[in-house]
Motif scaffolding. Structure first.
Motif, PDB file in Angstrom:
ATOM      1  N   LEU A 136       0.839  -1.194   0.000  1.00 53.12           N
ATOM      2  CA  LEU A 136       0.000   0.000   0.000  1.00 53.12           C
ATOM      3  C   LEU A 136       0.877   1.247   0.000  1.00 53.12           C
ATOM      4  CD1 LEU A 136      -3.074   0.777   2.202  1.00 53.12           C
ATOM      5  CD2 LEU A 136      -1.169   2.342   2.104  1.00 53.12           C
ATOM      6  N   GLU A 137       1.893   1.275   0.853  1.00 58.74           N
ATOM      7  CA  GLU A 137       2.786   2.435   0.904  1.00 58.74           C
ATOM      8  C   GLU A 137       3.547   2.606  -0.407  1.00 58.74           C
ATOM      9  OE1 GLU A 137       2.738   4.814   3.085  1.00 58.74           O
ATOM     10  OE2 GLU A 137       1.412   3.830   4.518  1.00 58.74           O
ATOM     11  N   ASP A 138       3.927   1.503  -1.040  1.00 59.14           N
ATOM     12  CA  ASP A 138       4.579   1.581  -2.356  1.00 59.14           C
ATOM     13  C   ASP A 138       3.629   2.170  -3.403  1.00 59.14           C
ATOM     14  OD1 ASP A 138       6.914   0.453  -1.320  1.00 59.14           O
ATOM     15  OD2 ASP A 138       6.465  -1.567  -2.095  1.00 59.14           O
ATOM     16  N   ARG A 139       2.356   1.755  -3.363  1.00 53.94           N
ATOM     17  CA  ARG A 139       1.358   2.317  -4.293  1.00 53.94           C
ATOM     18  C   ARG A 139       1.164   3.806  -4.039  1.00 53.94           C
ATOM     19  NH1 ARG A 139      -1.193  -2.389  -2.784  1.00 53.94           N
ATOM     20  NH2 ARG A 139      -2.731  -1.270  -1.518  1.00 53.94           N
ATOM     21  N   PHE A 140       1.166   4.199  -2.759  1.00 49.19           N
ATOM     22  CA  PHE A 140       1.042   5.613  -2.419  1.00 49.19           C
ATOM     23  C   PHE A 140       2.195   6.403  -3.033  1.00 49.19           C
ATOM     24  CE2 PHE A 140       2.466   9.115   0.216  1.00 49.19           C
ATOM     25  CZ  PHE A 140       1.344   9.925   0.228  1.00 49.19           C
TER      26      PHE A 140
END
Length: 147
Positions: free
Chosen positions: A14-18
């Protein structure tokens, strides 16, 4: 409940997608990481300082990108993730760089704490707190030892 490596990996993803969404200037893609209703709570370092609900926070992102010439970039370091069942939190340093509308470089590091809930098998940010360390003697941002 037992925390699995898969849950921590899902929050990391999720943080990578952000990061990818931010670096592309994609507000819709940024908001896909947040709970999409009025239960979202965000405490920010800039005025308005508090956002209640996804619609309000989306407006903040729209305003944020107007303060840059081109698309700013972000990196996340020192990401720590804790999960217990269907709730979790993370903490990190987030380093933003870019050029302001007047052509001056922007180089800021903030501390971010995110709270997550696993809803329908998907992790979403439900609470976000962004802060800058402050030198209490001067009232100005204190240097960080991170990027």
């Amino acid at each position: 409940m037992v925390t699995t490596w898969d849950d921590k990996a899902a929050i990391g993803a999720l943080e990578d997608r952000f990061v990818a969404a931010f670096n592309a200037g994609g507000i819709d893609a940024i908001m896909e990481n947040y709970i999409p209703d009025n239960s979202l709570v965000v405490f920010d370092v800039v005025p308005r300082k508090q956002y209640l609900g996804a619609d309000e926070y989306r407006k903040d992102w729209m305003d944020f990108f107007t303060h840059f010439k081109g698309t700013p970039k972000i990196t996340i370091t020192d990401l720590g993730i804790t999960v217990d069942g269907d709730v979790g939190f993370s903490y990190s340093f987030q380093h933003v760089t870019g050029i302001d509308p007047q052509g001056h470089p922007v180089d800021r590091t903030v501390r971010v704490t995110d709270g997550y809930c696993k809803i329908g098998g998907k992790w979403l940010i439900v609470l976000e707190h962004i802060s800058v360390p402050v030198d209490l003697k001067t009232g100005k941002p204190a240097p960080t030892s991170k990027p």
